[in-house]
Design a protein around this motif. Structure first.
Motif, PDB file in Angstrom:
ATOM      1  N   ILE A  63      33.213  38.451  39.082  1.00 44.37           N
ATOM      2  CA  ILE A  63      34.495  37.766  38.940  1.00 44.37           C
ATOM      3  C   ILE A  63      34.314  36.540  38.046  1.00 44.37           C
ATOM      4  O   ILE A  63      33.248  35.923  38.018  1.00 44.37           O
ATOM      5  CB  ILE A  63      35.092  37.329  40.304  1.00 44.37           C
ATOM      6  CG1 ILE A  63      34.216  36.281  40.992  1.00 44.37           C
ATOM      7  CG2 ILE A  63      35.291  38.519  41.205  1.00 44.37           C
ATOM      8  CD1 ILE A  63      34.838  35.729  42.254  1.00 44.37           C
TER       9      ILE A  63
ATOM     10  N   VAL B  94      40.762  35.381  39.128  1.00 45.84           N
ATOM     11  CA  VAL B  94      41.221  35.516  40.516  1.00 45.84           C
ATOM     12  C   VAL B  94      41.733  34.171  41.026  1.00 45.84           C
ATOM     13  O   VAL B  94      41.317  33.107  40.561  1.00 45.84           O
ATOM     14  CB  VAL B  94      40.099  36.036  41.421  1.00 45.84           C
ATOM     15  CG1 VAL B  94      39.626  37.403  40.938  1.00 45.84           C
ATOM     16  CG2 VAL B  94      38.929  35.054  41.488  1.00 45.84           C
ATOM     17  N   GLU B  95      42.641  34.204  41.990  1.00 41.93           N
ATOM     18  CA  GLU B  95      43.229  32.979  42.528  1.00 41.93           C
ATOM     19  C   GLU B  95      42.229  32.199  43.384  1.00 41.93           C
ATOM     20  O   GLU B  95      42.258  30.969  43.422  1.00 41.93           O
ATOM     21  CB  GLU B  95      44.469  33.312  43.362  1.00 41.93           C
ATOM     22  CG  GLU B  95      45.643  33.830  42.525  1.00 41.93           C
ATOM     23  CD  GLU B  95      46.886  34.010  43.365  1.00 41.93           C
ATOM     24  OE1 GLU B  95      46.856  33.660  44.566  1.00 41.93           O
ATOM     25  OE2 GLU B  95      47.897  34.497  42.829  1.00 41.93           O
TER      26      GLU B  95
ATOM     27  N   ALA C 136      36.626  41.692  38.314  1.00 43.51           N
ATOM     28  CA  ALA C 136      37.938  41.079  38.541  1.00 43.51           C
ATOM     29  C   ALA C 136      37.999  39.789  37.739  1.00 43.51           C
ATOM     30  O   ALA C 136      37.048  39.006  37.761  1.00 43.51           O
ATOM     31  CB  ALA C 136      38.165  40.806  40.028  1.00 43.51           C
TER      32      ALA C 136
ATOM     33  N   TYR D 290      35.845  36.787  48.105  1.00 39.64           N
ATOM     34  CA  TYR D 290      34.696  37.485  47.526  1.00 39.64           C
ATOM     35  C   TYR D 290      33.389  37.005  48.165  1.00 39.64           C
ATOM     36  O   TYR D 290      32.479  37.805  48.400  1.00 39.64           O
ATOM     37  CB  TYR D 290      34.679  37.290  46.013  1.00 39.64           C
ATOM     38  CG  TYR D 290      35.844  37.937  45.323  1.00 39.64           C
ATOM     39  CD1 TYR D 290      35.788  39.263  44.908  1.00 39.64           C
ATOM     40  CD2 TYR D 290      37.032  37.240  45.116  1.00 39.64           C
ATOM     41  CE1 TYR D 290      36.868  39.869  44.286  1.00 39.64           C
ATOM     42  CE2 TYR D 290      38.124  37.839  44.499  1.00 39.64           C
ATOM     43  CZ  TYR D 290      38.033  39.155  44.094  1.00 39.64           C
ATOM     44  OH  TYR D 290      39.123  39.759  43.481  1.00 39.64           O
TER      45      TYR D 290
END
Length: 383
Positions: free
Chosen positions: A246, A272-273, A269, A278
């Motif tokens: 990520i 991501v927010e 990914a 994760y």
């Protein structure tokens, strides 16, 4: 105080710490050299700064002959133009700042040739050494060395002319000429340490995680190396092994997948927010760097969440974690597999997670940052 900066990803943590410290000494203004994006936290800027000067230094830089005359590397040239230079001088004259704090090398071209009355007020945070970072950036050897040399000239000029410079580790100090060491303050990177952030083990021993900017070329290089040389062998040994990657990037997911390749059991990914879900799911994180400079905020972040880290020696540069006690070093597929096998033991896993968190608290907490800044502030005031 005056803070010209360009905030790229991980360095935001460090810059905010400096700003918070400077606010205890007086009012702080902010100067940015790029267009403000829609994602900018304007509420934070309004809370933290007295006023915000937003310049547009991007676009076509000064004429080619000026770039050649000043041996201006592209990292500095892309944020330099004459109109912005004049605007900065005007801002300085109108506000008569007591201190000019520069974050990173990118804006240094605007201040390096200012009159002495301003130079004696400039304090700069290098964080990492860009000339070392970009030494291997270009595929063309001559271009790479030429640009790195030009960056090194600006680093030397900054160290020579500015009042004080900060770096993040003893390792970085070794890359600086001894004649400037008296001007250098070592301020380690920090990460917010909260005991309630320390996660329970996920129970998923086959889930690895990489977190980092996917636009940062040492990350791209390190991930490609890991996926090509480590991952196939690791999958042979541990068939259920999975890796999630990520990170922030300007690219879309399809381009990132194309760049890194389509590997079995690897999920990517982007943007991501939150990283928390994760980390909750993973067993450990990886930092497979072969190049770069500064220190890895993501190692500190992983330790804060209670997730052990597998890293190359370059990835741990500038950090003081003990191999096989607080972190696991690897250099090839064999050493990675051996380290992973050791960490599979529950008792070892729990102990490493606790020891790494304790090291984080002792060496890289905001409290330690405050102590180091207080000592350096006394030196700044004295000079």
């Amino acid at each position: 105080a005056f803070n010209p900066l360009r905030i790229p990803y991980g360095v935001e943590f460090r810059t905010r710490r400096f700003v918070e410290f400077l606010r205890t000494k007086g009012e702080v203004d902010l100067l940015t050299l790029e267009r403000i994006s829609e994602s900018t936290d304007m509420d934070y800027i309004r809370r933290s700064y007295r006023q915000h000067h937003a310049l547009d230094a991007l676009g076509k830089p000064s004429s080619n002959w000026k770039r050649l005359l000043h041996q201006l590397p592209w990292q500095l040239g892309q944020l330099y133009n004459d109109a912005a230079q004049r605007a900065i001088v005007k801002i300085l004259e109108e506000n008569n700042y007591d201190l000019i704090f520069i974050s990173k090398l990118y804006p240094v071209r605007y201040f390096i040739d200012l009159p002495a009355k301003w130079l004696k007020k400039v304090v700069m945070d290098f964080d990492d050494i860009l000339s070392d970072l970009y030494r291997h950036y270009y595929k063309n050897f001559i271009t790479s060395r030429k640009n790195s040399f030009a960056l090194r000239l600006y680093e030397h000029r900054a160290m020579k002319r500015f009042k004080r410079v900060f770096i993040c580790s003893d390792d970085a100090l070794q890359k600086i000429s001894p004649r400037y060491h008296k001007k250098v303050g070592i301020i380690p990177n920090v990460f917010e340490v909260k005991t309630d952030r320390f996660l329970k083990p996920s129970g998923n021993t086959y889930e690895l995680l990489f977190v980092g900017s996917l636009d940062y070329f040492p990350n791209q290089e390190g991930l490609s190396w890991f996926l090509k040389t480590i991952w196939p062998e690791a999958k042979k040994e541990f068939a259920n092994l999975k890796l999630t990657i990520i990170g922030k990037t300007w690219k879309n997911l399809a381009d990132v997948n194309k760049q890194l390749g389509n590997w079995p059991a690897v999920e990517i990914a982007v943007n991501v927010e939150s990283v928390v879900p994760y980390y909750q799911k993973c067993f450990a994180s990886i930092v497979p760097l072969l190049d770069g400079s500064g220190t890895r905020i993501k190692i500190l972040e992983s330790a804060s969440f209670g997730r052990p880290v597998f890293t190359t020696l370059k990835g741990m540069e500038g950090l003081e974690f003990k191999d096989k006690k607080e972190i696991f070093l690897f250099k090839d597929a064999t050493t990675f597999i051996e380290a992973y096998q050791v960490l599979l033991a529950d008792e070892t896993y729990h102990q490493v997670a606790r020891d790494a968190f304790q090291a984080l608290q002792e060496k890289y907490s905001p409290r330690n940052f405050g102590i180091q800044m207080k000592n350096n502030w006394e030196e700044i005031v004295r000079l």
